[in-house]
Design a protein around this motif. Structure first.
Motif: not given
Lengths: 63, 63, 63, 63, 63, 63
Positions: F7-9, F46, F49-55, F57-60
């Motif tokens: 599971s990854g980008p 993924n 918009e659907n994955v977060s690290v440390g709370g 989101l990757i998109v942010d």
């Protein structure tokens, strides 16, 4: 943060787990072009009573 | 029927499991705007022999 | 490296995803007593054609 | 290579696992129109301490 | 709250999804001896570019 | 029937998917000492918009 889940029979030797997770990590780091530190691998070990192929449990195989 | 799967190290105290599943359920009920009763949480506890980060098993960490 | 997988209907607003992943991360960080940076959350959005409860697809529900 | 993962409480009788995996395999073979030999089923057995519904652990249910 | 995840190629007809989830639900309700209403099924449809058997992507199969 | 879920980008080039699944398959075949034909790999892509690290989101992410 790629994540690899590998599900299979029990692996008894810790060295095999080391080699497996190392190789899976290398493969993912190359494909995603991301640092190895971001790759997490989880090994799931299934009992032969809990896996079937073609409707037959592994524990019931006669060969 | 949202479904949350949380995978991590073993949690020894039942109260921590209670707090974890309650908090995850609250978060999902709010985000999906669905009744808490529809939210299922499953905790998966992984042995340190079965998880690696950066190709190193947790059991092999020296710090 | 705790890992949370949350599976449910589509979430249309990005802010709801932000709030959801933040709350799930907080809950896991507290339960595992680990830094928030180690917690990964993945949201899976399922189509109503691909989920059933009690053998009835969500898309077929009449209420 | 369809793959079915069924997650639920512990199943104590091997015959129930046989019947479950056989029935799941039949259902998938029919839906995908693929040979039964290509269908793999994995049973995950969860402890009542590790599953919650509506934020309540199964182990804490009073009825 | 047994939970079934079935992962395979795309299913184009809604009626096949209805039949599949119904049959999986029946099988699980019988094995767990629990009401059908407690059984959730999720169908995951994978692209032939994203699945390999024996190291060969489905999209690359020549027969 | 070992089963690997990665599971990854999103991976844009088909050749990278070929290389990834081949390498994962080789690693698993070696570790389990089973024929390559028994190893199934599924790639999950993924959205950021659907994955977060440390709370977060990757998109942010801003870097």
């Amino acid at each position: 943060m790629p994540h690899i889940n590998v599900s299979g029979p029990k692996i008894n030797e810790l060295d095999k787990k080391r080699a497996l997770t190392r190789a899976l990590t290398d493969a993912a780091a190359a494909a995603y072009d991301m640092p190895r530190e971001t790759i997490v691998v989880i090994i799931n070990e299934n009992s032969p009573e809990n896996v079937s192929v073609g409707g037959q449990l592994i524990v019931d195989r006669t060969n």
